[in-house]
Motif scaffolding. Sequence first.
Motif, PDB file in Angstrom:
ATOM      1  N   GLY A  20       0.786  -1.235   0.000  1.00 26.52           N
ATOM      2  CA  GLY A  20       0.000   0.000   0.000  1.00 26.52           C
ATOM      3  C   GLY A  20       0.814   1.279   0.000  1.00 26.52           C
ATOM      4  O   GLY A  20       0.253   2.368   0.090  1.00 26.52           O
ATOM      5  N   ALA A  21       2.134   1.176  -0.107  1.00 29.47           N
ATOM      6  CA  ALA A  21       2.969   2.390  -0.117  1.00 29.47           C
ATOM      7  C   ALA A  21       2.552   3.321  -1.254  1.00 29.47           C
ATOM      8  O   ALA A  21       2.434   4.530  -1.074  1.00 29.47           O
TER       9      ALA A  21
ATOM     10  N   VAL B 145      -0.329   3.630  -2.663  1.00 29.40           N
ATOM     11  CA  VAL B 145      -1.632   4.237  -2.369  1.00 29.40           C
ATOM     12  C   VAL B 145      -1.432   5.464  -1.480  1.00 29.40           C
ATOM     13  O   VAL B 145      -2.006   6.525  -1.715  1.00 29.40           O
ATOM     14  N   GLY B 146      -0.598   5.298  -0.474  1.00 26.63           N
ATOM     15  CA  GLY B 146      -0.395   6.365   0.494  1.00 26.63           C
ATOM     16  C   GLY B 146       0.344   7.567  -0.069  1.00 26.63           C
ATOM     17  O   GLY B 146       0.084   8.691   0.347  1.00 26.63           O
ATOM     18  N   VAL B 147       1.253   7.339  -0.995  1.00 24.99           N
ATOM     19  CA  VAL B 147       2.061   8.464  -1.477  1.00 24.99           C
ATOM     20  C   VAL B 147       1.410   9.208  -2.637  1.00 24.99           C
ATOM     21  O   VAL B 147       1.806  10.327  -2.947  1.00 24.99           O
ATOM     22  N   CYS B 148       0.413   8.622  -3.281  1.00 19.45           N
ATOM     23  CA  CYS B 148      -0.175   9.251  -4.469  1.00 19.45           C
ATOM     24  C   CYS B 148      -0.811  10.595  -4.116  1.00 19.45           C
ATOM     25  O   CYS B 148      -1.753  10.654  -3.337  1.00 19.45           O
ATOM     26  N   PRO B 149      -0.280  11.688  -4.668  1.00 21.47           N
ATOM     27  CA  PRO B 149      -0.807  13.002  -4.287  1.00 21.47           C
ATOM     28  C   PRO B 149      -2.226  13.240  -4.799  1.00 21.47           C
ATOM     29  O   PRO B 149      -2.904  14.146  -4.329  1.00 21.47           O
TER      30      PRO B 149
ATOM     31  N   ASN C  32      -4.487  10.715  -4.987  1.00 19.67           N
ATOM     32  CA  ASN C  32      -5.369   9.702  -4.395  1.00 19.67           C
ATOM     33  C   ASN C  32      -6.048   8.850  -5.471  1.00 19.67           C
ATOM     34  O   ASN C  32      -7.240   8.569  -5.373  1.00 19.67           O
TER      35      ASN C  32
ATOM     36  N   LEU D 103      -6.083   0.051  -3.521  1.00 19.95           N
ATOM     37  CA  LEU D 103      -5.657  -1.296  -3.125  1.00 19.95           C
ATOM     38  C   LEU D 103      -6.856  -2.043  -2.578  1.00 19.95           C
ATOM     39  O   LEU D 103      -7.522  -1.599  -1.654  1.00 19.95           O
TER      40      LEU D 103
ATOM     41  N   ILE E 298       5.792   9.397  -8.284  1.00 19.34           N
ATOM     42  CA  ILE E 298       6.091   9.241  -6.857  1.00 19.34           C
ATOM     43  C   ILE E 298       5.863   7.793  -6.419  1.00 19.34           C
ATOM     44  O   ILE E 298       6.641   7.226  -5.655  1.00 19.34           O
TER      45      ILE E 298
END
Lengths: 396, 64
Positions: B21-22, B24-28, B30, B34, B51
Amino acid sequence: MAKDLSTDVLVIGAGPAGSMTAKWAAKGGARVLMIEKRQEIGSPVRCGEGMSKSWLAEVGITPGKWINLEVEGARIYSPSEKVFEINEKHAGNEVGYVVERDGFDKALAIDAGNAGVDIQLKTAATGLIRENGRIVGARVKQFGEPFEIRASVVIGADGFESQIGRWAGLPTNLALRDMDSCLQYRMTGVDCDVRYCDFYLGEVAPGGYVWIFPKDHGLANVGIGVQLSKIRGMAEAKTYLDRWIDAHPAYAKGKKIDMVGGGVSISKPLNQTVTDGLMLVGDAARMIDPLTGGGIANGCIAGKICGEVAAEAVHQGTPTKEFFQKYEKGWRAKLEEKLFRNWLAKEKLCTLSDATFDKVIDALADVRLQKLTVHNILKAVRDKYPEITKEFESVL
Amino acid sequence: MPPNKRSLHIESSGQLCIYCGACVGVCPLNCIYLDETRITFDEKICTRCEICVKACPVGAIEIG
């Protein structure tokens, strides 16, 4: 068929911060529903599993079977592997337990359940419900079935990937330098020292570090975090970690039995973690310590306050942004200064060259520091390597 | 795919992806999702900022 639900407090995400919030809201007398998108709380584990311990009693957590072992201290290795040992006497609360994170998360969920929290698994939030500009619940999918959960207070405890904060319009986006990419193997047959958590700094892990957290004799979590602004290509976390392991025979001989990855925020505290009808807590609120990458303690400490404020808001019928300032102020009073200080330290540490790191650690290793204060550290560095004092001073 | 956009491929069949999920979390924006063992992204929203490519610890995301 509609099976829409309503509750006082809806907690989204059953990690440590979610369970703590849920538990303390229930203890405050609120009806609480906690939803978890996975089928098992605590699994899969995405964590290095090291945590400090001094804060546990404060938030009502009793040490349990989830503790693998208690370490005596931490060892910080410079790029040329000079070592500086921080033991419990010097570091106070900075060292502690290596834990089974899935067991820990389950223990906290059990506490929440015992406090009266309703828990529903396989239930993912798909959106927030808004009425007159305030958040009044969430749309969810449970075993594929969509329905709505109405709540006076919604808590976003959905971790680093937090969707709730973004849906609520809170400014949770991160700069590249404020994110780490992490990878960890659990390895057996390694020569780890069960007395210590080890940290390797410098170019071996650009902007981050390699960690060794011992789980047992011969068994350890071997992981890495690298900062996104410092890396260029694909699979850098894996490349750097594999390279480090290859260069260390004590670990290269081990066998990997597990592999976990994930993102970690290493940012300043957010400017805002609440809005009408909603509060964010834990990793979702970017409460991870930007220097260590540890998020459990902060999430639990904030979770207790969050749960208490949520229950109060329910009783008083005031789930407003204004009322939630009590949470905003409460968690900041406990955590904000350190988060900010450690963010600054992280920013500065990233600029130090390997050569400077070596000198700093060498200077510290030489002296038996009675107490790890800024003054003592600076003095040690100034005495041995006066030429780097200026560069290093700005870190502290 | 719009002609001005490069292709983005997320390998989530399990050959590389560890579903951490890294990305998913970093996508500016959104726009990466996942769902247990499937990762998808919104072709229309994605700006190919890359990113997620950096954040993926195992190199399961490729941009062409």
